[in-house]
Design an enzyme around this catalytic site. Structure first.
Site, mmCIF file in Angstrom:
data_model
loop_
_atom_site.group_PDB
_atom_site.id
_atom_site.type_symbol
_atom_site.label_atom_id
_atom_site.label_comp_id
_atom_site.label_asym_id
_atom_site.label_seq_id
_atom_site.Cartn_x
_atom_site.Cartn_y
_atom_site.Cartn_z
ATOM 1 C CB ALA A 51 -0.969 -0.038 1.185
ATOM 2 N NE ARG A 90 -2.768 -4.204 -6.726
ATOM 3 C CZ ARG A 90 -2.128 -4.947 -5.816
ATOM 4 N NH1 ARG A 90 -0.928 -4.576 -5.375
ATOM 5 N NH2 ARG A 90 -2.677 -6.040 -5.322
ATOM 6 C CG ASP A 238 -3.482 -3.529 1.147
ATOM 7 O OD1 ASP A 238 -3.208 -4.557 1.782
ATOM 8 O OD2 ASP A 238 -2.794 -3.099 0.203
ATOM 9 C CG ASN A 248 -2.917 -7.078 5.132
ATOM 10 O OD1 ASN A 248 -2.312 -6.237 4.483
ATOM 11 N ND2 ASN A 248 -2.299 -8.124 5.661
ATOM 12 C CE LYS A 249 -1.928 -9.750 -1.089
ATOM 13 N NZ LYS A 249 -2.592 -9.429 -2.393
HETATM 14 O O1 MRU Z 1 -1.108 -7.337 -3.412
HETATM 15 P P1 MRU Z 1 -0.043 -6.693 -2.577
HETATM 16 O O2 MRU Z 1 1.245 -7.441 -2.578
HETATM 17 O O3 MRU Z 1 0.123 -5.234 -2.931
HETATM 18 O O4 MRU Z 1 -0.629 -6.741 -1.094
HETATM 19 C C1 MRU Z 1 0.097 -6.124 -0.075
HETATM 20 C C2 MRU Z 1 -0.452 -6.323 1.272
HETATM 21 O O5 MRU Z 1 -1.518 -6.885 1.457
HETATM 22 C C3 MRU Z 1 0.305 -5.711 2.405
HETATM 23 O O6 MRU Z 1 0.149 -6.446 3.572
HETATM 24 C C4 MRU Z 1 -0.214 -4.290 2.652
HETATM 25 O O7 MRU Z 1 -0.172 -3.539 1.463
HETATM 26 C C5 MRU Z 1 0.518 -3.586 3.712
HETATM 27 S S1 MRU Z 1 2.060 -3.017 3.147
HETATM 28 C C6 MRU Z 1 2.909 -2.193 4.322
#
Ligand code: MRU
Length: 337
Positions: A51, A90, A238, A248-249
């Site tokens: 993010a 995104r 995120d 989050n992921k």
């Molecule tokens: O799809 P991504 O790799 O962009 O997903 C990232 C995540 O889910 C991270 O945990 C989140 O962005 C936090 S980053 C400090």
């Protein structure tokens, strides 16, 4: 003091250099972006991800738009076009639109100036967004490190490290800072299907930083909790809704449920740019769906039958009631658990 052995992005000679995260850990190489279109594509295809990092990249993407624009009223039109492209690359991480809005706020104030002066203001804002991100990462580490005691074992999911920011990370900043304070911290790293940010990125960066890290499959976590081998969970975010729900992921919610079931603290670490006060609850967070190809194969190898039906959300929402605390650059807020 945490010293990184690599950098995720850099603005150099009017070019945005991005460490190519699609190729890690096997190849360490940069992608150079000289247009907003290339920057938006790099965000979409995960050359740069995480993010805070995509927000900083988008800010520089807008600077590239000014550099390519003819002077005069055309500059604002070109900036608006680039802002739409970058902001929509995104949907889930609010940091992206947050950075675009900051840059466009500066453009709105100074668009009547000559091109060189407008560029100067936008350049200052992009650098400010970048430097603030680095500072927020450090602060998150300082606020979060007291949550980790010497000898603790922590589980993390996805990559919320330096690779996801322009600084020392969010969740991993807490671990790096604790280690810099001479605490011995062990980390279990979920591999994080389907894109393997844990296996490819978190393992790579923790090993670079000499943290004691062990890779596990996502489905191994439950048995480690059951065996009492995990003292705390720390993940990134995120987007955080006004009620404290956290996107989050994908798979983060599973880990939060496991942590609650086993009475293990579940911490979220995120800078202020991840908080979205405009939305009331996590139900309003737009969840990105990614290409089925990320699920039907591993790397180039196909694992599912041709034309298998796929559902592939890239993020999930963890309800605030499952979160022990949220660590931000402002301090530690208790959660709903
Ligand atoms: O799809 P991504 O790799 O962009 O997903 C990232 C995540 O889910 C991270 O945990 C989140 O962005 C936090 S980053 C400090």
């Amino acid at each position: 003091m945490v010293n990184l052995k690599f950098r995720t992005l850099e603005w150099k000679n009017d070019t945005l250099l991005l460490l190519d995260q699609r190729k890690l850990p096997n190849i360490v190489t940069d992608v150079a972006c000289t247009t907003p279109e290339q920057t938006a594509e790099a965000i979409r295809n995960l050359t740069v991800r995480g993010a805070p990092a995509i927000g900083v990249a988008a800010a520089y993407g807008l600077l590239l738009a000014v550099d390519l624009s003819a002077s005069g009223p055309q500059v604002l039109t070109d900036l608006e076009k680039a802002a739409l492209l970058l902001g929509s690359a995104r949907p889930t991480a609010v940091n992206l639109q947050w950075a675009v809005d900051r840059m466009m706020g500066i453009a709105a104030i100074y668009h009547d100036l000559n091109a060189a002066d407008l560029r100067e203001h936008l350049s200052e804002e992009a650098v400010a967004i970048h430097e603030e991100d680095m500072a927020m990462c450090r602060k998150i580490g300082e606020h979060g490190a007291p949550l980790l005691a010497d000898g603790m074992t922590v589980l993390t999911h996805c990559n919320a490290g330096a690779l996801a920011t322009s600084g020392i990370g969010t969740a991993l900043s807490v671990i790096y800072t604790a280690q810099a304070q001479r605490k011995r911290i062990k980390v279990y790293v979920d591999e994080t299907r389907p894109v393997l940010q844990g296996a490819r990125l978190t393992m790579w960066e923790l090993m670079q930083q000499r943290i004691d890290a062990t890779l596990i499959t996502d489905s191994t976590a439950a048995s480690l909790f059951g065996a009492g081998k995990i003292d705390a969970v720390i993940v990134g975010a995120d987007r955080i809704a006004a009620n404290g729900d956290v996107a989050n992921k994908i798979g983060t919610y599973n880990v939060a449920v496991l942590a609650a079931h086993h009475g293990v603290p579940f911490y979220v670490a995120a800078p202020r740019s991840t908080f979205d006060k405009k939305i009331a609850t996590g139900a309003e967070i737009p969840i990105e769906e990614r290409s089925p190809a990320e699920v039907t194969g591993v790397g180039a190898a196909r694992t599912a039958p041709t034309s298998a039906k796929v559902f592939s959300p890239a993020f999930d929402v963890t309800p605030h009631r499952l979160i022990t605390a949220i660590v931000s650059d402002r301090g530690v807020q208790t959660g709903g658990r």
